[in-house]
Design an enzyme around this catalytic site. Structure first.
Site: not given
Length: 277
Positions: A212, A252, A254, A268
């Protein structure tokens, strides 16, 4: 190697080290926080604060993707915002000292000066979905997520695009490195690098990891968050994966920010991870 976590609330997304603090945007609740506990409510729950950077004026700046603004919080705590239409998302300090952002729904880049002057520059490609942006070699470089290309814009607004070798790669994160610009291909599970003369290299990552964000390392390599893989990886200057740090199932990861020899990652699930190799 040690990994420490700091709970900050719902939906950490971007992270920046600025003014002696570590800052993060909370994309789901319309807030910005620091690891030290300072909280800034933007009074706009749907504002979706996203990418955050250290600005040129003793402040952090961040995109508000949900309500068409670029926000500012001074180191002294003063909160303000500048309106700019087009769903601002990626953000960087340009070579001219202004803030430059991608306008995802307008197929354009925006420029915001520290005193609030706004201008926009079309990229000339419809539906390209410009995502992240960085400054390198005196110009602006940005990923075209739906255009499957890397864009390059001069300060005067002239645009060059470089199609990616891999079809449907979905480029997202991008950052300036020592020998070119690093970027990630979230749909192709690869890291790429493009040189100032437009040469593109691609390097493989684990299948299904969905990289990401990317941040340059001091030795010419880079750090990459693996959103689906729940991990952070380290690449050397030749594009080889030399380390992987597990951040937990469902974490998650980022945005990330390099802080000396360590790295901060926004998870996240509700925390910031501090990785100290």
């Amino acid at each position: 190697m040690s990994v420490s976590e700091y709970a900050v609330g719902d939906g950490p997304y971007g992270v920046a080290v600025a003014g002696g603090e570590v800052w993060t945007t909370l994309v789901h609740t319309g807030r910005v926080m620091t690891v030290s506990g300072r909280q800034f409510d933007l009074d706009a729950p749907e504002s979706r604060p996203s990418v955050i950077v250290d600005g040129p004026d003793d402040a952090v700046w961040f995109t508000r993707n949900g309500d068409g603004r670029v926000g500012r919080i001074g180191y002294d705590g003063a909160v303000s915002a500048v309106e700019i239409a087009g769903a601002p998302y990626g953000l960087c300090v340009g070579p001219d000292g202004a803030l430059w952002c991608t306008l995802m729904s307008a197929d354009a880049l925006g420029r915001v000066t520290a005193d609030g002057e706004v201008s926009t520059y079309p990229i000339g490609i419809s539906g390209a979905f410009p995502a992240m942006i960085t400054s390198y070699d005196g110009e602006l470089w940005f990923t075209l997520n739906q255009g499957n290309a890397i864009g390059r814009m001069t300060l005067g607004g002239s645009v060059t695009t470089y199609p990616l070798p891999t079809e449907g790669a979905g480029p997202v994160g991008i950052c300036a490195g020592a020998a070119g610009v690093w970027f990630v291909e979230i749909l192709a599970d690869r890291v790429g690098r493009i040189s100032a003369d437009g040469k593109i290299e691609e390097f493989p990552l684990p299948a299904g990891s969905k990289p990401h964000a990317v941040a340059a390392a001091a030795d010419g390599g880079c750090w990459v968050t693996l959103w689906a893989g729940g991990a952070l990886v380290r690449l050397d200057a030749q594009g080889n994966v030399i380390a992987e740090y597990a951040l937990g199932e469902g974490s998650e990861p980022h945005g990330l920010a390099v802080d000396g020899d360590s790295v901060w990652v926004a998870l996240e699930k509700g925390s910031l991870a501090h990785i100290q190799p």
